[in-house]
Design a protein around this motif. Structure first.
Motif, PDB file in Angstrom:
ATOM      1  N   LYS A  26      -8.833 -38.823  -6.102  1.00 45.66           N
ATOM      2  CA  LYS A  26      -8.762 -39.538  -5.467  1.00 45.66           C
ATOM      3  C   LYS A  26      -8.676 -39.541  -3.948  1.00 45.66           C
ATOM      4  O   LYS A  26      -8.932 -40.142  -2.448  1.00 45.66           O
ATOM      5  N   TYR A  27      -7.886 -38.517  -3.352  1.00 41.28           N
ATOM      6  CA  TYR A  27      -7.358 -38.775  -2.004  1.00 41.28           C
ATOM      7  C   TYR A  27      -7.728 -37.782  -1.552  1.00 41.28           C
ATOM      8  O   TYR A  27      -7.305 -37.063   0.031  1.00 41.28           O
ATOM      9  N   SER A  28      -8.177 -36.895  -2.365  1.00 46.96           N
ATOM     10  CA  SER A  28      -8.472 -35.354  -0.921  1.00 46.96           C
ATOM     11  C   SER A  28      -9.820 -35.137  -1.654  1.00 46.96           C
ATOM     12  O   SER A  28     -11.139 -35.609  -2.270  1.00 46.96           O
ATOM     13  N   VAL A  29     -10.735 -34.193  -1.513  1.00 49.94           N
ATOM     14  CA  VAL A  29     -12.435 -33.717  -0.435  1.00 49.94           C
ATOM     15  C   VAL A  29     -12.162 -32.358  -0.592  1.00 49.94           C
ATOM     16  O   VAL A  29     -11.345 -31.864  -0.796  1.00 49.94           O
ATOM     17  N   ASP A  30     -13.744 -31.880  -0.951  1.00 46.45           N
ATOM     18  CA  ASP A  30     -14.186 -30.054  -0.972  1.00 46.45           C
ATOM     19  C   ASP A  30     -13.045 -29.309  -1.536  1.00 46.45           C
ATOM     20  O   ASP A  30     -13.028 -27.836  -1.552  1.00 46.45           O
ATOM     21  N   TYR A  31     -12.411 -30.290  -2.773  1.00 48.64           N
ATOM     22  CA  TYR A  31     -12.551 -29.437  -4.055  1.00 48.64           C
ATOM     23  C   TYR A  31     -13.322 -29.255  -5.563  1.00 48.64           C
ATOM     24  O   TYR A  31     -13.367 -30.086  -5.119  1.00 48.64           O
ATOM     25  N   PHE A  35      -5.643 -33.653  -8.817  1.00 49.57           N
ATOM     26  CA  PHE A  35      -3.924 -33.464  -9.935  1.00 49.57           C
ATOM     27  C   PHE A  35      -3.799 -34.815  -9.461  1.00 49.57           C
ATOM     28  O   PHE A  35      -4.057 -35.344  -8.335  1.00 49.57           O
ATOM     29  N   SER A  36      -3.024 -35.353 -10.222  1.00 44.54           N
ATOM     30  CA  SER A  36      -3.109 -37.081 -10.664  1.00 44.54           C
ATOM     31  C   SER A  36      -1.288 -36.646  -9.999  1.00 44.54           C
ATOM     32  O   SER A  36      -0.685 -35.514  -9.524  1.00 44.54           O
ATOM     33  N   VAL A  54      -2.262 -32.639  -1.623  1.00 43.28           N
ATOM     34  CA  VAL A  54      -3.454 -32.622  -0.082  1.00 43.28           C
ATOM     35  C   VAL A  54      -3.886 -34.249  -0.342  1.00 43.28           C
ATOM     36  O   VAL A  54      -4.068 -34.949  -0.736  1.00 43.28           O
ATOM     37  N   LEU A  55      -4.014 -34.958   1.098  1.00 46.84           N
ATOM     38  CA  LEU A  55      -4.792 -36.114   1.069  1.00 46.84           C
ATOM     39  C   LEU A  55      -5.778 -35.775   2.584  1.00 46.84           C
ATOM     40  O   LEU A  55      -5.487 -36.488   3.912  1.00 46.84           O
TER      41      LEU A  55
END
Length: 278
Positions: A26-31, A35-36, A54-55
Motif C-alpha cells: 500500500k506504499y509502493s507501486v510497479d511490483y 510485504f507488510s 520501497v515506498l
C-alpha cells in the motif's frame, strides 16, 4: 559489488545474498508482490543482510499522517535504506529526525551526476539509476557523483506509470470483461508491453526481461556499489540459476540463453531529432 534481490514472498533461497529489496504493501507501486511491516519484521529476524524497503508511490495530503507513522515504524527495523519517489518522504525524514538512509528512486529522472549530487547534499545517500542511460553514463555518475549509485541488472523494466485506472477505463469503453492486466503490441516496433492496474494506478512494463549482465566485468572492475536483480515474472528456477552465475562470475554467456539478450539502452544512446513538417 553487492547484489540486491527483489524476491518472491519466500526469501529462504536468498539468505546468503548481500541485500533484499522489499516493497511495502500500500506504499509502493510497479511490483507484483508486496510485504507488510509484519512480514519485514519476520524477515529481519532471520536475515542478516541489508534490507531496503520501497515506498515509491505518490502521496497526498491525506496520506501524510499514515506515512509518518510508517516511517517511524520502519525506523525501528534497522534497515539499510528506503527507496522513495515522492519528496514527502525526504521532508518527513527531516522533520521527524529519522536516521534511516534514503534511496532516490525517481525512475526515468535519475540520469546525471549533477542531480545526484544535489540530492546527496539534501541528505540522500543512494540513487537507483534510470534504465534509459548507457553504461558510459552509469560509470560517469559513479565517478563524478558523491551519491552511492545502484544499477538494475536483471528484471522487467518499468517504462511508465499513471495514477489513472487505464485498464478499467479501456474495458468499460470496449465492453470487455473485467481484468487488471493486459499485454499490448506497439504499432510501429511490434514490441510487447505488459500493463497492470492496481489500487494506485497503472504500470507499463516492457515485455522482455532486461539483461545487463554483459556489463558485470566492467562494474566489478570499477567496484560499482550495488546491482539489482528482480525475480518478478521470471521462473524461480531460472532466476536462481542466473543469480548463481552472477555470484560466481562464471559462464555469464549462459544468462542470455536463460532470459534473452535485451540490454535496453546499455550501449545505445537516446538521440532526439527534430522532424521537419511534411
Amino acid at each position: 559489488m553487492k547484489i540486491l534481490v527483489k524476491p518472491s514472498l519466500d526469501i529462504d533461497d536468498y539468505l546468503d545474498i548481500d541485500g533484499l529489496i522489499l516493497p511495502l504493501d500500500k506504499y509502493s507501486v510497479d511490483y507484483d508482490t508486496y510485504f507488510s511491516i509484519e512480514d519485514i519484521k519476520s524477515i529481519r529476524e532471520k536475515y542478516n543482510g541489508e534490507i531496503f524497503v520501497v515506498l515509491n508511490r505518490m502521496f497526498f495530503n491525506s496520506d501524510i499522517d499514515s506515512l509518518s507513522d510508517v516511517l517511524k515504524e520502519l525506523e525501528k527495523l534497522n534497515l539499510t535504506g528506503i527507496f522513495f519517489y515522492d519528496l514527502a518522504v525526504l521532508q518527513l525524514r527531516k522533520e521527524l529526525d529519522l536516521k534511516t538512509d534514503l534511496v532516490w528512486n525517481a525512475t526515468h529522472m535519475v540520469t546525471n551526476y549533477n542531480t545526484c549530487n544535489y540530492y546527496f547534499e539534501k541528505g540522500v545517500k543512494y540513487a537507483l539509476l534510470a534504465n534509459e542511460i548507457t553504461l558510459d553514463e552509469v560509470l560517469e555518475i559513479k565517478e563524478k557523483s558523491m551519491i552511492t549509485p545502484m544499477f538494475n541488472l536483471i528484471g522487467y523494466p518499468v517504462v511508465a506509470n499513471s495514477y489513472r485506472n487505464l485498464i478499467t477505463n479501456y474495458n468499460k469503453m470496449h465492453n470487455l470483461e473485467v481484468s487488471n492486466n493486459l499485454v499490448v503490441e506497439e504499432f510501429v516496433t511490434k514490441d510487447k508491453y505488459i500493463i497492470e492496474e492496481s489500487l494506485f494506478g497503472t504500470t507499463f512494463k516492457y515485455g522482455k526481461v532486461l539483461n545487463n549482465s554483459e556489463a558485470l566485468n566492467i562494474l566489478r572492475k570499477v567496484d560499482f556499489p550495488y546491482v539489482i536483480l528482480n525475480e518478478e515474472k521470471i521462473e524461480h528456477k531460472v532466476f536462481l540459476e542466473v543469480l548463481d552465475i552472477i555470484k560466481d562470475n562464471k559462464n555469464i554467456e549462459r544468462i542470455e540463453e536463460l532470459i534473452g539478450n535485451n540490454t535496453g539502452f546499455l550501449n545505445k544512446q537516446t538521440i532526439y531529432k527534430v522532424k521537419k513538417n511534411g
